[in-house]
Design an enzyme around this catalytic site. Structure first.
Site, mmCIF file in Angstrom:
data_model
loop_
_atom_site.group_PDB
_atom_site.id
_atom_site.type_symbol
_atom_site.label_atom_id
_atom_site.label_comp_id
_atom_site.label_asym_id
_atom_site.label_seq_id
_atom_site.Cartn_x
_atom_site.Cartn_y
_atom_site.Cartn_z
ATOM 1 N N ALA A 1 -1.493 6.847 3.937
ATOM 2 C CA ALA A 1 -1.544 6.582 2.513
ATOM 3 C C ALA A 1 -0.237 6.230 2.110
ATOM 4 C CB ALA A 1 -2.220 7.562 1.745
ATOM 5 N N ASP A 2 0.618 7.302 2.118
ATOM 6 C CA ASP A 2 1.937 6.997 1.883
ATOM 7 C C ASP A 2 2.832 5.811 2.443
ATOM 8 O OD1 ASP A 2 2.468 9.247 0.017
ATOM 9 O OD2 ASP A 2 2.576 10.510 1.758
#
Length: 395
Positions: free
Chosen positions: A167-168
């Site tokens: 996600a990052d």
């Protein structure tokens, strides 16, 4: 000369998504000035062990090709310094929670009023509008909320997160893409603009064909382990000394696979002759394949399938990848000398440009390593000014 030489990035980010974004821009040649909290710095400086020397390995992974200055952005003198940095920068990147920059006095509208040409990039967790805009969302939270975890893990087991901070990382990658698009647009009309990327939306966009299956059928796809929903066999198989992946994605590959695996008897079996047949009869086909594949070693199968043109691959450890022949042969490992961590290694930019070499890699900075340099050489502060700012705890 790298593509972004002459572009200055004011980096107000921390943790992973923002620092990964600005590192990618630094790899492309931008001058990245990373602003960190005095004494503490970026959160990831404390994400340890492991350390390399006295530096957290986590911080080292996403902060190369940057300069570090320390600055208390809540202090009025610190805000004066920050405005001077805004005046000489082309891009501002931040990943604070929505409205935090407005409370500091550095929201998009305030910055645009002072510097209309500024590209202003914000990375948020759930967006800056909508019902969940104020929620905090680290990587694992967003992976769960945006559907990736529900698709990851064994068919009859619990949901799993992806093994890296997907996600990052995809948020940082998407933000860098957005910044590049805004810089290109600015070359045409000279105007700055705001770029906004939500981690939630960036991960939801990765659902691709899974979302399409739901939109087409109304049925939500479920976890299948390493199976593919519409291709068989296309998954992970245990061999005598480890694991491999096999991807039999069409009928020609099926025939090649049967010959290489010594399973010619299955090739024309009406239960498995076409791709849809193999999907419908997955539960009987996969155990047959598993029993055969487990009889030989990883390298034996890789050679057999490679020689036959059947897509296959080993399940390799991180160590095997980092020390493996592919990255070494491609010159993809950067070695960066660091004053206290020794030689810092990392995977280079994966972009290859035929006319523009991306071959400059500097080690991630020590906390505040460039504070004096930036204040005096770029912003025009005197040595006495710097001493005073230090005594007042501004830097």
């Amino acid at each position: 000369m790298r593509p972004l030489e002459g572009v200055r990035i004011l980096d107000l980010t921390r943790v992973v998504s923002g620092p990964y974004c600005t590192m990618l821009l630094g790899d492309l040649g931008a001058e990245v000035i990373k602003v960190e909290r005095p004494r503490e710095g970026d959160d990831t400086r404390a994400f340890a062990p492991p350390f390399q020397g006295d530096q957290a390995a986590y911080f080292l992974s996403v902060n190369r090709n940057k300069k570090s200055i320390t600055l208390d952005m809540k202090n009025e003198r610190g805000k004066e310094v920050l405005w001077r940095l805004v005046d000489v920068s082309d891009v501002l990147v931040e990943n604070f929670r929505p409205a935090a920059m407005e409370r500091l006095g550095f929201g998009y509208e305030a910055v645009r009023a002072r510097r209309p040409s500024m590209i202003y990039c914000s990375i948020s967790d759930f967006g800056d509008t909508g019902p969940q805009k104020d929620r905090a969302g680290y990587d694992v939270i967003v992976q769960g909320e945006a559907g990736i975890m529900d698709l990851t893990g064994p068919r009859d087991g619990p949901p799993h997160k992806v093994g890296t901070s997907i996600a990052d990382l995809v948020s940082g990658l998407t933000a860098a893409q957005g910044i590049l698009a805004a810089l290109y647009a600015a070359k045409i009309d000279g105007r700055g603009q705001r770029v906004h990327v939500s981690m939630y939306e960036a991960v939801a966009a990765l659902l691709t064909f899974n979302a399409s299956i739901y939109f087409a059928t109304g049925n939500s796809p479920r976890r299948r382990g390493n199976e593919h929903a519409t291709i068989v066999p296309y998954e992970t198989f245990e061999v005598s000394d480890g694991w491999i992946n096999i991807g039999v994605a069409n009928d020609d590959l099926w025939r090649r696979f049967c010959a290489a695996a010594g399973m010619e008897g299955l090739r024309d079996d009406p239960r498995y002759a076409s791709a849809p047949d193999r999907v419908r009869n997955r539960d009987t086909l996969v155990p047959l394949v598993q029993a055969v594949i487990k009889q030989r070693s990883r390298n034996d199968w890789l050679k057999r399938f490679d020689d036959s043109g059947v897509p296959c691959g080993a399940i390799r450890t991180v160590a095997e990848v980092c020390d493996g022949e592919i990255l070494k042969a491609r010159g993809m490992i950067a070695e960066m000398p660091h004053s206290s961590a020794g030689t810092v290694k990392g995977v280079k930019s994966v972009i290859h440009l035929s006319e523009t070499a991306l071959d400059t890699y500097s080690a991630p900075p020590r906390l505040g390593e460039h504070t004096r340099e930036v204040l005096t050489k770029l912003l025009g502060y005197t040595s006495e000014d710097v001493l005073l700012l230090g005594r007042e705890g501004v830097i």
